[in-house]
Motif scaffolding. Structure first.
Motif, mmCIF file in Angstrom:
data_model
loop_
_atom_site.group_PDB
_atom_site.id
_atom_site.type_symbol
_atom_site.label_atom_id
_atom_site.label_comp_id
_atom_site.label_asym_id
_atom_site.label_seq_id
_atom_site.Cartn_x
_atom_site.Cartn_y
_atom_site.Cartn_z
ATOM 1 N N LEU A 1 -3.677 -6.477 -7.483
ATOM 2 C CA LEU A 1 -3.755 -5.303 -8.464
ATOM 3 C C LEU A 1 -2.445 -5.298 -8.971
ATOM 4 O O LEU A 1 -2.104 -5.266 -10.212
ATOM 5 C CB LEU A 1 -4.231 -3.998 -8.043
ATOM 6 C CG LEU A 1 -4.112 -2.628 -8.879
ATOM 7 C CD1 LEU A 1 -5.055 -3.141 -10.218
ATOM 8 C CD2 LEU A 1 -4.605 -1.557 -8.168
ATOM 9 N N GLN A 2 -1.347 -5.257 -8.005
ATOM 10 C CA GLN A 2 0.029 -5.169 -8.450
ATOM 11 C C GLN A 2 0.580 -6.317 -9.258
ATOM 12 O O GLN A 2 0.995 -6.215 -10.166
ATOM 13 C CB GLN A 2 0.703 -4.890 -7.184
ATOM 14 C CG GLN A 2 0.567 -3.449 -6.434
ATOM 15 C CD GLN A 2 1.065 -3.527 -4.955
ATOM 16 O OE1 GLN A 2 1.527 -4.274 -4.351
ATOM 17 N NE2 GLN A 2 1.309 -2.107 -4.617
ATOM 18 N N CYS B 1 -11.814 -4.724 -9.111
ATOM 19 C CA CYS B 1 -11.540 -3.775 -9.841
ATOM 20 C C CYS B 1 -11.133 -3.913 -11.321
ATOM 21 O O CYS B 1 -11.121 -5.188 -11.766
ATOM 22 C CB CYS B 1 -10.487 -2.965 -9.091
ATOM 23 S SG CYS B 1 -8.935 -4.003 -9.033
ATOM 24 N N GLN C 1 -3.101 6.832 0.672
ATOM 25 C CA GLN C 1 -3.938 6.519 1.534
ATOM 26 C C GLN C 1 -4.119 7.900 2.270
ATOM 27 O O GLN C 1 -5.249 8.133 2.854
ATOM 28 C CB GLN C 1 -3.504 5.529 2.687
ATOM 29 C CG GLN C 1 -3.319 3.971 1.964
ATOM 30 C CD GLN C 1 -2.701 3.104 2.986
ATOM 31 O OE1 GLN C 1 -1.941 3.336 3.720
ATOM 32 N NE2 GLN C 1 -3.529 1.817 2.889
ATOM 33 N N ALA D 1 1.003 -1.118 0.083
ATOM 34 C CA ALA D 1 -0.024 0.143 -0.017
ATOM 35 C C ALA D 1 1.076 1.144 -0.027
ATOM 36 O O ALA D 1 2.017 1.264 0.484
ATOM 37 C CB ALA D 1 -0.822 0.070 1.260
ATOM 38 N N PHE E 1 -6.385 -7.029 -1.661
ATOM 39 C CA PHE E 1 -5.994 -5.572 -2.194
ATOM 40 C C PHE E 1 -4.734 -5.252 -1.278
ATOM 41 O O PHE E 1 -4.812 -5.352 -0.081
ATOM 42 C CB PHE E 1 -6.919 -4.572 -1.999
ATOM 43 C CG PHE E 1 -6.540 -3.182 -2.252
ATOM 44 C CD1 PHE E 1 -6.573 -2.957 -3.781
ATOM 45 C CD2 PHE E 1 -6.213 -2.178 -1.461
ATOM 46 C CE1 PHE E 1 -6.227 -1.596 -4.232
ATOM 47 C CE2 PHE E 1 -5.738 -0.892 -1.829
ATOM 48 C CZ PHE E 1 -5.825 -0.635 -3.319
ATOM 49 N N PRO E 2 -3.483 -4.613 -1.927
ATOM 50 C CA PRO E 2 -3.416 -4.207 -3.313
ATOM 51 C C PRO E 2 -2.541 -5.367 -4.000
ATOM 52 O O PRO E 2 -2.196 -5.067 -5.085
ATOM 53 C CB PRO E 2 -2.449 -3.066 -3.072
ATOM 54 C CG PRO E 2 -1.717 -3.118 -1.829
ATOM 55 C CD PRO E 2 -2.417 -3.820 -0.896
ATOM 56 N N TYR F 1 -12.675 0.993 -9.127
ATOM 57 C CA TYR F 1 -13.082 -0.115 -7.971
ATOM 58 C C TYR F 1 -14.624 -0.365 -8.140
ATOM 59 O O TYR F 1 -15.595 0.417 -7.831
ATOM 60 C CB TYR F 1 -12.840 0.486 -6.646
ATOM 61 C CG TYR F 1 -11.271 0.596 -6.431
ATOM 62 C CD1 TYR F 1 -10.461 -0.653 -6.107
ATOM 63 C CD2 TYR F 1 -10.678 1.819 -6.426
ATOM 64 C CE1 TYR F 1 -9.251 -0.352 -5.930
ATOM 65 C CE2 TYR F 1 -9.325 2.163 -6.195
ATOM 66 C CZ TYR F 1 -8.570 1.087 -6.010
ATOM 67 O OH TYR F 1 -7.275 0.873 -5.801
#
Length: 287
Positions: free
Chosen positions: A240-241, A278, A157, A152, A236-237, A268
């Motif tokens: 996604l990565q 997502c 954030q 993250a 997450f994350p 999202y």
């Protein structure tokens, strides 16, 4: 693309002093500098400029450890006009000065010559849709944050946390164009920027071209064109990565598309605790 990347590595090895005309090289190989740099960085784990620097310092270190009589001659041979600039680059790679390397023989950190190989295993399932959109108008709250490849990003954030709950509702109500809903937009960054480089992060929505954005919101415009939309679901994350990396290692080498300049957009669909569904939108063009 794999053959092109290896040809680029060969060019680096052929002469470490002259600057490489990456744009000209890309044109000669039927691609673009933007896509070439993005693919090199994604697959090598470092920007092209960093690889060139490490290779130069590897060869320079070997010369000094072998007892090269003149540090300046070594510096000039590897593209540096002064001992000071050479010394800074040398220490950044090896952790010691050129004089120490010549006197003690090391320790030196070696960057081996890269060699790219195509290994498309399909280990990451990817649901992909190619869609074409008119000019995108993205509005929201933007901030400059450092690039972080894994885990993250606390700066992002903190930026999101600073936005009042009612502002999230206002943004969501403004969304009237695809991709719909709240978006995480990252852009304004070099195609092969190293980790820590500042980028623009926008927390916002997509609106129609006729919408007049309020003065208190930031605006990013993206020219009309094609997008590759990757769907993902999982922790997450990390999910996604992993998907981001798989586009470079598995999808682009297997498909007749390449990246075009533009931000990356995450839409999202569902966010529950540490789990997210997502879409990753990447601006593309036919290769």
């Amino acid at each position: 693309m794999i053959g092109t990347l290896n040809a680029l590595v060969d060019l680096v090895e052929a002469g470490t002093v002259d600057e490489i005309d990456v744009a000209g090289f890309a044109r000669a190989h039927g691609t673009t500098e933007y896509h070439l740099r993005r693919m090199f960085s994604a697959l090598a784990g470092m920007p092209l400029s960093e690889y060139v620097r490490r290779r130069r310092m590897t060869l320079a270190g070997a010369e000094l450890a072998a007892g090269a009589p003149n540090v300046l001659d070594v510096a000039v041979r590897h593209g540096y006009g002064s001992i000071e600039a050479f010394g800074r680059a040398f220490r950044a790679v090896h952790g010691i000065s050129p004089v120490d390397a010549r006197r003690d023989g090391g320790p030196l950190r070696t960057q081996p010559t890269l060699r790219f190989r195509l290994s498309v295993e399909g280990s990451t399932q990817m649901d992909v849709t190619i869609t074409t959109t008119p000019e995108l108008v993205l509005v929201g709250h933007a901030a400059r944050v450092p690039l972080i490849h894994e885990g993250a990003n606390p700066h992002i954030q903190a930026h999101i946390a600073s936005i009042a709950p009612e502002e999230h509702l206002r943004l969501k109500a403004m969304s009237d164009a695809e991709p719909g809903g709240i978006l995480a937009v990252t852009g304004d960054i070099a195609p092969d920027a190293p980790e820590g480089t500042e980028l623009t992060y926008l927390h916002g929505v997509s609106v129609s071209a006729s919408t007049v954005a309020p003065d208190d919101l930031d605006v990013i415009r993206v020219e009309a064109g094609a997008w590759a939309v990757f769907s993902a679901s999982g922790p997450f994350p990390e999910t996604l990565q992993t998907l981001w990396a798989a586009t470079a290692t598995e999808w682009f080498p297997s498909n007749l598309w390449r990246l075009r300049p533009g931000p990356s957009i995450v839409r999202y669909l569902e966010f529950t605790g540490a789990h997210a569904s997502c879409e990753l939108w990447l601006a593309v063009e036919q290769a």
